[in-house]
Design a protein around this motif. Structure first.
Motif, PDB file in Angstrom:
ATOM      1  N   ALA A 154     -12.112   0.535   3.123  1.00 48.89           N
ATOM      2  CA  ALA A 154     -11.743   1.810   2.456  1.00 48.89           C
ATOM      3  C   ALA A 154      -9.991   1.771   2.084  1.00 48.89           C
ATOM      4  CB  ALA A 154     -11.797   3.318   2.933  1.00 48.89           C
ATOM      5  N   GLY A 155      -9.153   1.201   3.112  1.00 47.94           N
ATOM      6  CA  GLY A 155      -7.978   1.205   2.871  1.00 47.94           C
ATOM      7  C   GLY A 155      -7.574  -0.270   2.028  1.00 47.94           C
ATOM      8  N   ALA A 156      -8.474  -1.178   1.915  1.00 45.09           N
ATOM      9  CA  ALA A 156      -8.182  -2.414   0.878  1.00 45.09           C
ATOM     10  C   ALA A 156      -8.529  -1.961  -0.306  1.00 45.09           C
ATOM     11  CB  ALA A 156      -9.084  -3.538   1.527  1.00 45.09           C
ATOM     12  N   GLU A 157      -9.418  -1.210  -0.705  1.00 36.19           N
ATOM     13  CA  GLU A 157      -9.893  -0.754  -1.890  1.00 36.19           C
ATOM     14  C   GLU A 157      -9.014   0.135  -2.518  1.00 36.19           C
ATOM     15  OE1 GLU A 157     -13.418   1.663  -3.990  1.00 36.19           O
ATOM     16  OE2 GLU A 157     -13.978   0.322  -2.601  1.00 36.19           O
ATOM     17  N   LEU A 158      -8.545   1.017  -1.648  1.00 33.22           N
ATOM     18  CA  LEU A 158      -7.529   2.194  -2.352  1.00 33.22           C
ATOM     19  C   LEU A 158      -6.169   1.912  -2.057  1.00 33.22           C
ATOM     20  CD1 LEU A 158     -10.236   4.899  -1.325  1.00 33.22           C
ATOM     21  CD2 LEU A 158      -9.537   4.293  -3.474  1.00 33.22           C
ATOM     22  N   GLY A 159      -5.727   0.817  -1.390  1.00 30.71           N
ATOM     23  CA  GLY A 159      -4.542   0.726  -0.839  1.00 30.71           C
ATOM     24  C   GLY A 159      -3.367   0.842  -1.845  1.00 30.71           C
ATOM     25  N   ASP A 160      -3.395   0.126  -2.942  1.00 29.35           N
ATOM     26  CA  ASP A 160      -2.325   0.105  -3.988  1.00 29.35           C
ATOM     27  C   ASP A 160      -2.140   1.632  -4.492  1.00 29.35           C
ATOM     28  OD1 ASP A 160      -2.091  -2.678  -3.751  1.00 29.35           O
ATOM     29  OD2 ASP A 160      -3.341  -3.103  -5.434  1.00 29.35           O
ATOM     30  N   ALA A 161      -3.488   2.288  -4.759  1.00 31.21           N
ATOM     31  CA  ALA A 161      -3.197   3.751  -5.399  1.00 31.21           C
ATOM     32  C   ALA A 161      -2.590   4.532  -4.178  1.00 31.21           C
ATOM     33  CB  ALA A 161      -4.505   4.240  -5.664  1.00 31.21           C
ATOM     34  N   PHE A 162      -3.047   4.256  -2.872  1.00 30.14           N
ATOM     35  CA  PHE A 162      -2.398   5.137  -1.785  1.00 30.14           C
ATOM     36  C   PHE A 162      -0.978   4.945  -1.669  1.00 30.14           C
ATOM     37  CE2 PHE A 162      -1.847   5.422   2.800  1.00 30.14           C
ATOM     38  CZ  PHE A 162      -1.915   6.764   2.853  1.00 30.14           C
ATOM     39  N   ALA A 163      -0.727   3.663  -1.560  1.00 30.30           N
ATOM     40  CA  ALA A 163       0.753   3.100  -1.560  1.00 30.30           C
ATOM     41  C   ALA A 163       1.582   3.888  -2.655  1.00 30.30           C
ATOM     42  CB  ALA A 163       1.140   1.812  -1.448  1.00 30.30           C
ATOM     43  N   ALA A 164       1.348   3.718  -4.011  1.00 35.14           N
ATOM     44  CA  ALA A 164       1.955   4.280  -4.887  1.00 35.14           C
ATOM     45  C   ALA A 164       1.975   5.758  -4.766  1.00 35.14           C
ATOM     46  CB  ALA A 164       1.178   3.805  -6.371  1.00 35.14           C
ATOM     47  N   TRP A 165       1.025   6.670  -4.374  1.00 33.04           N
ATOM     48  CA  TRP A 165       1.173   7.910  -4.279  1.00 33.04           C
ATOM     49  C   TRP A 165       1.971   8.372  -2.874  1.00 33.04           C
ATOM     50  CZ3 TRP A 165      -1.894  10.622  -0.187  1.00 33.04           C
ATOM     51  CH2 TRP A 165      -1.489  12.006  -0.434  1.00 33.04           C
ATOM     52  N   ILE A 166       1.616   7.887  -1.689  1.00 35.34           N
ATOM     53  CA  ILE A 166       2.237   8.371  -0.654  1.00 35.34           C
ATOM     54  C   ILE A 166       3.647   7.761  -0.375  1.00 35.34           C
ATOM     55  CG2 ILE A 166       1.478   6.728   0.931  1.00 35.34           C
ATOM     56  CD1 ILE A 166       0.796   9.459   2.701  1.00 35.34           C
ATOM     57  N   GLY A 167       3.910   6.534  -0.922  1.00 40.42           N
ATOM     58  CA  GLY A 167       5.235   5.970  -0.689  1.00 40.42           C
ATOM     59  C   GLY A 167       6.396   6.695  -0.895  1.00 40.42           C
ATOM     60  N   PRO A 168       6.834   7.473  -2.221  1.00 42.45           N
ATOM     61  CA  PRO A 168       7.704   8.229  -2.288  1.00 42.45           C
ATOM     62  C   PRO A 168       7.850   9.477  -1.670  1.00 42.45           C
ATOM     63  CG  PRO A 168       6.734   7.747  -4.357  1.00 42.45           C
ATOM     64  CD  PRO A 168       5.627   7.181  -3.252  1.00 42.45           C
ATOM     65  N   LEU A 169       6.712  10.167  -1.063  1.00 38.43           N
ATOM     66  CA  LEU A 169       6.742  11.257  -0.283  1.00 38.43           C
ATOM     67  C   LEU A 169       6.535  11.023   1.321  1.00 38.43           C
ATOM     68  CD1 LEU A 169       3.483  12.776  -2.045  1.00 38.43           C
ATOM     69  CD2 LEU A 169       5.912  13.369  -2.300  1.00 38.43           C
ATOM     70  N   VAL A 170       6.144  10.089   1.539  1.00 34.37           N
ATOM     71  CA  VAL A 170       6.228   9.436   3.151  1.00 34.37           C
ATOM     72  C   VAL A 170       6.478   8.059   3.409  1.00 34.37           C
ATOM     73  CG1 VAL A 170       4.936   9.979   5.373  1.00 34.37           C
ATOM     74  CG2 VAL A 170       4.726  11.424   3.498  1.00 34.37           C
ATOM     75  N   PRO A 171       7.527   7.600   3.212  1.00 36.99           N
ATOM     76  CA  PRO A 171       8.016   6.444   3.025  1.00 36.99           C
ATOM     77  C   PRO A 171       7.360   5.524   4.265  1.00 36.99           C
ATOM     78  CG  PRO A 171       9.919   7.631   2.277  1.00 36.99           C
ATOM     79  CD  PRO A 171       8.723   8.388   2.831  1.00 36.99           C
ATOM     80  N   ASP A 172       7.395   5.933   5.425  1.00 35.22           N
ATOM     81  CA  ASP A 172       6.946   5.518   6.713  1.00 35.22           C
ATOM     82  C   ASP A 172       5.543   5.173   6.615  1.00 35.22           C
ATOM     83  OD1 ASP A 172       9.355   5.605   8.032  1.00 35.22           O
ATOM     84  OD2 ASP A 172       9.044   7.650   8.978  1.00 35.22           O
ATOM     85  N   ALA A 173       4.698   5.766   5.839  1.00 39.15           N
ATOM     86  CA  ALA A 173       3.328   5.821   5.984  1.00 39.15           C
ATOM     87  C   ALA A 173       2.772   4.237   5.049  1.00 39.15           C
ATOM     88  CB  ALA A 173       2.442   6.600   4.965  1.00 39.15           C
ATOM     89  N   VAL A 174       3.923   3.797   4.259  1.00 37.88           N
ATOM     90  CA  VAL A 174       3.758   2.356   3.845  1.00 37.88           C
ATOM     91  C   VAL A 174       4.722   1.401   4.374  1.00 37.88           C
ATOM     92  CG1 VAL A 174       2.246   3.297   1.666  1.00 37.88           C
ATOM     93  CG2 VAL A 174       4.859   3.038   1.732  1.00 37.88           C
ATOM     94  N   ALA A 175       5.934   1.815   4.960  1.00 37.32           N
ATOM     95  CA  ALA A 175       7.074   0.765   5.305  1.00 37.32           C
ATOM     96  C   ALA A 175       6.402  -0.614   5.952  1.00 37.32           C
ATOM     97  CB  ALA A 175       7.931   1.719   6.071  1.00 37.32           C
ATOM     98  N   ASP A 176       5.583  -0.183   6.956  1.00 36.35           N
ATOM     99  CA  ASP A 176       5.032  -1.601   7.820  1.00 36.35           C
ATOM    100  C   ASP A 176       4.217  -2.269   6.967  1.00 36.35           C
ATOM    101  OD1 ASP A 176       6.886  -0.693   9.927  1.00 36.35           O
ATOM    102  OD2 ASP A 176       5.748   0.580  10.821  1.00 36.35           O
ATOM    103  N   ARG A 177       3.639  -1.845   6.013  1.00 37.36           N
ATOM    104  CA  ARG A 177       2.608  -2.673   5.198  1.00 37.36           C
ATOM    105  C   ARG A 177       3.490  -3.405   4.110  1.00 37.36           C
ATOM    106  NH1 ARG A 177      -1.213   2.619   4.298  1.00 37.36           N
ATOM    107  NH2 ARG A 177      -1.222   3.176   6.601  1.00 37.36           N
ATOM    108  N   GLY A 178       4.475  -3.252   4.062  1.00 39.68           N
ATOM    109  CA  GLY A 178       5.190  -4.284   3.048  1.00 39.68           C
ATOM    110  C   GLY A 178       5.151  -3.647   1.659  1.00 39.68           C
ATOM    111  N   THR A 179       4.888  -2.401   1.487  1.00 40.26           N
ATOM    112  CA  THR A 179       4.549  -1.938   0.079  1.00 40.26           C
ATOM    113  C   THR A 179       5.357  -0.846  -0.143  1.00 40.26           C
ATOM    114  OG1 THR A 179       2.704  -0.537   1.137  1.00 40.26           O
ATOM    115  CG2 THR A 179       2.107  -2.454   0.123  1.00 40.26           C
ATOM    116  N   ALA A 180       6.496  -0.530   0.561  1.00 43.58           N
ATOM    117  CA  ALA A 180       7.419   0.430   0.307  1.00 43.58           C
ATOM    118  C   ALA A 180       8.347  -0.165  -0.664  1.00 43.58           C
ATOM    119  CB  ALA A 180       7.901   1.060   1.595  1.00 43.58           C
TER     120      ALA A 180
END
Length: 180
Positions: A154-180
């Motif tokens: 699920a994370g792999a399939e939806l990872g890009d959309a998830f990072a694009a949405w959550i990154g600006p709101l909760v940067p820590d949620a994507v910081a360690d994934r190299g997508t922030a």
């Protein structure tokens, strides 16, 4: 009616009919009335259950405007941090719950732990066999053999959309994934 999702209404009926946990730490909460500890996300999530006894929460992620909310992804909002996609839809999460494994998450990752290995003296969810039978009868679904594989897919399939949405709101949620 508990929720605008028929499958959750059926799950509520099942939960009301058992006197103990049917999945470790899982417990339905008032649909969409909690922010899961993440108020910045409240316009795009609908929390519906405690995922653990310590307060982690499952929520439907309103990824898009589809009418059938059961087909939307499910997030795990960690009580000590971390927000992760754990299922592509509600039926997939029900399969994870039926596995009897318990989620643990931090900012870096989510991991489902097989508590059944410790069942010699204590069963954390004695109603799980009844839940498995209910899931099979109602939806024709079997427990996930490996909930971690479900969450990773699920994370792999939806990872890009998830990072694009959550990154600006909760940067820590994507910081360690190299997508922030």
């Amino acid at each position: 009616m508990y929720a605008p999702i028929p499958a959750l209404n059926l799950l509520k009926e099942f939960e009301d009919g058992v006197d103990d946990y049917f999945a470790p730490g899982f417990e339905l909460i008032a649909f969409g009335e909690d922010d899961g500890g993440y108020p910045r996300l409240s316009d795009r999530i609908r929390p519906f259950a405690r995922a653990t006894g310590s307060g982690s929460t499952y929520a439907i992620w309103l990824l898009d405007d589809r009418a059938d909310l059961a087909t939307l992804p499910v997030l795990l909002l960690g009580d000590e941090g971390g927000v992760h996609v754990v299922a592509r839809d509600l039926p997939e999460l029900l399969r994870v719950l039926a596995s009897g494994w318990s989620p643990m998450c931090g900012w870096d990752d989510v991991d489902y732990d097989d508590e059944r290995a410790e069942e010699d003296e204590y069963d954390p969810c004695p109603r799980n066999p009844a839940f498995r039978a209910w899931l099979r009868e109602r939806f024709g679904l079997e427990p996930a053999e490996d909930p971690n594989a479900v969450a990773r897919a699920a994370g792999a399939e939806l990872g890009d959309a998830f990072a694009a949405w959550i990154g600006p709101l909760v940067p820590d949620a994507v910081a360690d994934r190299g997508t922030a």
